[in-house]
Design a protein around this motif. Structure first.
Motif, PDB file in Angstrom:
ATOM      1  N   GLN A 270      37.776  62.424  -8.945  1.00  0.00           N
ATOM      2  CA  GLN A 270      36.569  63.243  -9.045  1.00  0.00           C
ATOM      3  C   GLN A 270      35.914  63.422  -7.685  1.00  0.00           C
ATOM      4  O   GLN A 270      35.396  64.499  -7.356  1.00  0.00           O
ATOM      5  CB  GLN A 270      35.587  62.597 -10.018  1.00  0.00           C
ATOM      6  CG  GLN A 270      34.583  63.558 -10.628  1.00  0.00           C
ATOM      7  CD  GLN A 270      35.232  64.606 -11.519  1.00  0.00           C
ATOM      8  OE1 GLN A 270      35.948  64.281 -12.456  1.00  0.00           O
ATOM      9  NE2 GLN A 270      34.989  65.871 -11.218  1.00  0.00           N
ATOM     10  N   PHE A 271      35.941  62.365  -6.873  1.00  0.00           N
ATOM     11  CA  PHE A 271      35.385  62.440  -5.517  1.00  0.00           C
ATOM     12  C   PHE A 271      36.160  63.456  -4.678  1.00  0.00           C
ATOM     13  O   PHE A 271      35.565  64.268  -3.955  1.00  0.00           O
ATOM     14  CB  PHE A 271      35.432  61.058  -4.869  1.00  0.00           C
ATOM     15  CG  PHE A 271      34.924  61.028  -3.451  1.00  0.00           C
ATOM     16  CD1 PHE A 271      33.564  61.067  -3.188  1.00  0.00           C
ATOM     17  CD2 PHE A 271      35.810  60.958  -2.386  1.00  0.00           C
ATOM     18  CE1 PHE A 271      33.092  61.035  -1.881  1.00  0.00           C
ATOM     19  CE2 PHE A 271      35.346  60.934  -1.077  1.00  0.00           C
ATOM     20  CZ  PHE A 271      33.984  60.964  -0.819  1.00  0.00           C
ATOM     21  N   ASN A 272      37.481  63.408  -4.761  1.00  0.00           N
ATOM     22  CA  ASN A 272      38.302  64.374  -4.028  1.00  0.00           C
ATOM     23  C   ASN A 272      37.994  65.806  -4.460  1.00  0.00           C
ATOM     24  O   ASN A 272      37.957  66.732  -3.640  1.00  0.00           O
ATOM     25  CB  ASN A 272      39.791  64.079  -4.237  1.00  0.00           C
ATOM     26  CG  ASN A 272      40.287  62.948  -3.362  1.00  0.00           C
ATOM     27  OD1 ASN A 272      39.685  62.633  -2.335  1.00  0.00           O
ATOM     28  ND2 ASN A 272      41.372  62.321  -3.759  1.00  0.00           N
TER      29      ASN A 272
ATOM     30  N   ASN B 292      24.897  54.016  -6.746  1.00  0.00           N
ATOM     31  CA  ASN B 292      26.040  54.924  -6.863  1.00  0.00           C
ATOM     32  C   ASN B 292      26.845  54.703  -8.148  1.00  0.00           C
ATOM     33  O   ASN B 292      28.047  54.965  -8.206  1.00  0.00           O
ATOM     34  CB  ASN B 292      26.963  54.811  -5.645  1.00  0.00           C
ATOM     35  CG  ASN B 292      26.359  55.482  -4.419  1.00  0.00           C
ATOM     36  OD1 ASN B 292      25.412  54.952  -3.837  1.00  0.00           O
ATOM     37  ND2 ASN B 292      26.860  56.627  -4.039  1.00  0.00           N
TER      38      ASN B 292
ATOM     39  N   ALA C  43      27.375  63.225  -3.095  1.00  0.00           N
ATOM     40  CA  ALA C  43      28.483  62.267  -3.172  1.00  0.00           C
ATOM     41  C   ALA C  43      28.606  61.432  -1.905  1.00  0.00           C
ATOM     42  O   ALA C  43      29.056  60.281  -1.955  1.00  0.00           O
ATOM     43  CB  ALA C  43      29.797  63.009  -3.427  1.00  0.00           C
TER      44      ALA C  43
ATOM     45  N   THR D  86      35.157  66.887  -5.581  1.00  0.00           N
ATOM     46  CA  THR D  86      33.861  67.231  -4.989  1.00  0.00           C
ATOM     47  C   THR D  86      34.021  67.630  -3.527  1.00  0.00           C
ATOM     48  O   THR D  86      33.402  68.592  -3.059  1.00  0.00           O
ATOM     49  CB  THR D  86      32.887  66.041  -5.105  1.00  0.00           C
ATOM     50  OG1 THR D  86      32.735  65.693  -6.479  1.00  0.00           O
ATOM     51  CG2 THR D  86      31.530  66.384  -4.525  1.00  0.00           C
TER      52      THR D  86
ATOM     53  N   SER E 197      39.858  66.542 -13.398  1.00  0.00           N
ATOM     54  CA  SER E 197      38.661  66.366 -12.567  1.00  0.00           C
ATOM     55  C   SER E 197      38.134  67.718 -12.101  1.00  0.00           C
ATOM     56  O   SER E 197      36.915  67.943 -12.065  1.00  0.00           O
ATOM     57  CB  SER E 197      38.980  65.478 -11.360  1.00  0.00           C
ATOM     58  OG  SER E 197      39.381  64.184 -11.766  1.00  0.00           O
TER      59      SER E 197
ATOM     60  N   SER F  15      37.691  57.950 -10.658  1.00  0.00           N
ATOM     61  CA  SER F  15      36.515  58.268  -9.845  1.00  0.00           C
ATOM     62  C   SER F  15      36.924  58.857  -8.502  1.00  0.00           C
ATOM     63  O   SER F  15      36.272  59.775  -7.982  1.00  0.00           O
ATOM     64  CB  SER F  15      35.667  57.013  -9.620  1.00  0.00           C
ATOM     65  OG  SER F  15      35.195  56.505 -10.844  1.00  0.00           O
ATOM     66  N   PHE F  16      37.994  58.324  -7.937  1.00  0.00           N
ATOM     67  CA  PHE F  16      38.494  58.841  -6.652  1.00  0.00           C
ATOM     68  C   PHE F  16      38.990  60.278  -6.809  1.00  0.00           C
ATOM     69  O   PHE F  16      38.792  61.113  -5.919  1.00  0.00           O
ATOM     70  CB  PHE F  16      39.606  57.932  -6.132  1.00  0.00           C
ATOM     71  CG  PHE F  16      39.975  58.172  -4.693  1.00  0.00           C
ATOM     72  CD1 PHE F  16      38.993  58.448  -3.755  1.00  0.00           C
ATOM     73  CD2 PHE F  16      41.297  58.113  -4.275  1.00  0.00           C
ATOM     74  CE1 PHE F  16      39.319  58.660  -2.422  1.00  0.00           C
ATOM     75  CE2 PHE F  16      41.640  58.326  -2.958  1.00  0.00           C
ATOM     76  CZ  PHE F  16      40.648  58.601  -2.019  1.00  0.00           C
TER      77      PHE F  16
END
Length: 326
Positions: free
Chosen positions: A128-130, A97, A256, A132, A217, A125-126
């Motif tokens: 970007q994850f949110n 990952n 993800a 997604t 993001s 990164s968090f």
């Protein structure tokens, strides 16, 4: 005991592994041999490919800007931020990952600032994850509402699924915008107790800054989608924009959420792409090629570029170490 030689050796090993991973992924793809050069090399396709490569540069430039904003207490130039980001890709590409990404970036910071750099990378990164998850939720809602013929799921289950994902999204956003609350939990670990000063920097991230990072993001996500959509056109897959958005957002969502290792990432993405895009087209070869080229353009090429700076950094550290121990 001085662990400097160990760190240098690990860095060199990760570098070799990243190249090996890229070569392995490319050589095992028989689909690349099936490309008809005469069909691909035409003015329209060259224009599409040029746009996709330009978007790659904008993609990582935005990520560099995000990181530069997040480590605002460490003044660095945009050029150094960009170099750090693509070097992080080199290290991250051969770890599960891509968890090695923050460490790759932190190598370009001074020793006392590296924990702070790693933590701020995690914040980015968090975000970007949110992003997604947000787009995946929208894509799933569109899929359940407007493409009922693609699934036999009951209406009640569809409703429950959307409600649960919405709750998860709200929870993730609450955690993201309340990063200051994380510090007391981190201080329970001895590793972070020794770095409380750096954690203070991490806790000082304002709501306004977090919001800006989230917006960047979302912009990056728009670039991902555009690149994927243009590659589908490049390989002669013509979908309506809502079909493409629905499928691509679900591909990114599940990619993800599924834990992957370096040898599985591209294969999983390819499988997800065939599953979701395959609901709207039977051109499986085009889907695989679009997925593969997206990986090459967005990860393999920047990783190779980042390795140049990593090699330079490793040699600089080695020379410095030798001079200090003469």
């Amino acid at each position: 005991m001085n662990n400097k030689p160990v760190k240098i050796s690990v860095s060199a090993l990760l570098l070799i592994m990243s190249y090996g991973f890229i070569i392995y992924q490319l050589t095992k793809l028989d689909e690349l041999k099936q490309i008809n050069t005469s069909d691909v090399i035409c003015p329209e396709n060259i224009s599409l490919l040029s746009t996709i490569f330009l978007l790659m540069f904008f993609n990582w430039s935005i990520e560099a800007l995000k990181w530069k904003m997040l480590i605002w207490k460490i003044p660095i130039s945009f050029n150094l931020a960009f170099i750090s980001v693509i070097s992080g890709i080199t290290v991250g590409i051969c770890t599960p990952n891509r968890i090695g990404d923050p460490g790759g970036r932190a190598m370009f910071l001074d020793k006392g600032n590296r924990t702070y750099g790693i933590l701020t990378t995690s914040v980015g990164s968090f975000a970007q994850f949110n992003t997604t998850i947000i787009n995946g939720l929208i894509g799933l809602t569109l899929f359940l509402m407007f493409f009922p013929n693609k699934t036999a799921i009951s209406p009640l289950f569809k409703t429950i699924t959307v409600v649960v994902l919405t709750f998860i999204l709200i929870l993730l956003l609450l955690i993201y915008f309340n990063s200051k609350q994380i510090k007391p939990y981190l201080l329970r670990f001895s590793f972070f107790k020794k770095r409380e000063t750096q954690l203070d920097h991490f806790s000082d991230t304002s709501f306004q800054l977090l919001f800006k990072v989230l917006m960047l993001s979302i912009l990056r996500y728009g670039i991902f989608f555009t690149q994927f959509y243009l590659l589908l056109l490049f390989f002669n897959i013509h979908l309506q924009i809502w079909q493409a958005y629905t499928a691509i957002s679900l591909i990114y969502l599940f990619a993800a959420l599924i834990p992957t290792t370096m040898l599985l990432e591209l294969g999983i993405r390819g499988s997800l792409s065939i599953f979701f895009l395959g609901m709207f087209t039977e051109n499986n070869l085009g889907i695989i090629l679009a997925t593969t080229f997206l990986w090459i353009i967005n990860l393999a090429i920047p990783s190779v570029a980042g390795s140049v700076f990593l090699i330079k950094k490793i040699f600089e550290k080695r020379i410095k170490y030798v001079h200090l121990h003469k």
